[in-house]
Design an enzyme around this catalytic site. Structure first.
Site, PDB file in Angstrom:
ATOM      1  N   ASP A  82      11.286  37.126  31.481  1.00 56.52           N
ATOM      2  CA  ASP A  82      11.857  35.814  31.745  1.00 56.52           C
ATOM      3  C   ASP A  82      13.001  35.544  30.777  1.00 56.52           C
ATOM      4  O   ASP A  82      12.810  35.600  29.565  1.00 56.52           O
ATOM      5  CB  ASP A  82      10.769  34.744  31.611  1.00 56.52           C
ATOM      6  N   GLU A 134      20.682  34.473  36.338  1.00 56.93           N
ATOM      7  CA  GLU A 134      21.139  33.107  36.086  1.00 56.93           C
ATOM      8  C   GLU A 134      22.645  33.156  35.908  1.00 56.93           C
ATOM      9  O   GLU A 134      23.144  33.554  34.862  1.00 56.93           O
ATOM     10  CB  GLU A 134      20.470  32.497  34.849  1.00 56.93           C
TER      11      GLU A 134
END
Length: 153
Positions: A82, A134
């Site tokens: 993550d 992202e």
């Protein structure tokens, strides 16, 4: 069951309209509690691992705990990095046995972020590993990055 990429269960979850939870695994007790709850619900899930948790637990123990949970529960489980901060960290996780990685290049320029994300995707997909990226930045404070709402993209 072995660890699986998120591609093994997210399309089905979308089609059947159910959620798949990602839960942060920070130690053995977290790993066991998450797996036990998922087994009771017969639900696939995602172990989310931050770089800090990975440094604390070590690559071998992290992967071994997730693999043990997959074997013990018989459930589809993804082991997911993550907010990986660099191409190198993402590659260490891919080589180490993670089935999914997130590359968070929000601290790079937009163009560099896209270039690096493409490199992670190319390497990960060659190994059957799913990727989350992202691109841009989200307003607020996350880890060591603070972004004013006006600058969020």
């Amino acid at each position: 069951m072995a660890l699986v990429s998120m591609n093994a269960f997210l399309p089905q979850a979308k089609a059947k309209k159910f959620a798949v939870g990602q839960f942060n695994m920070n130690n053995l007790e977290f790993a066991q509690a998450i797996a036990q709850a998922a087994k009771e619900e017969q639900s696939p899930f995602i172990y989310g691992i931050s770089e800090g948790a990975l440094k604390y637990m070590g690559m071998e123990y992290t992967v071994a705990m997730a693999e043990a949970a997959a074997k013990q529960t018989g459930l589809p489980i993804a082991l997911h990095l993550d907010h990986g901060s660099s191409f190198e960290v993402a590659m260490q996780c891919i080589r180490g046995g993670f089935s999914s990685v997130m590359f968070d290049g929000s601290h790079y320029s937009f163009e560099e972020n896209i270039r690096l994300t493409k490199e992670v995707v190319k390497a990960a997909h060659a190994m059957g590993v799913s990727v989350e990226g992202e691109l841009g930045t989200i307003g607020g404070v996350e880890d060591d990055l603070s972004v004013d709402e006006a600058d969020a993209t």
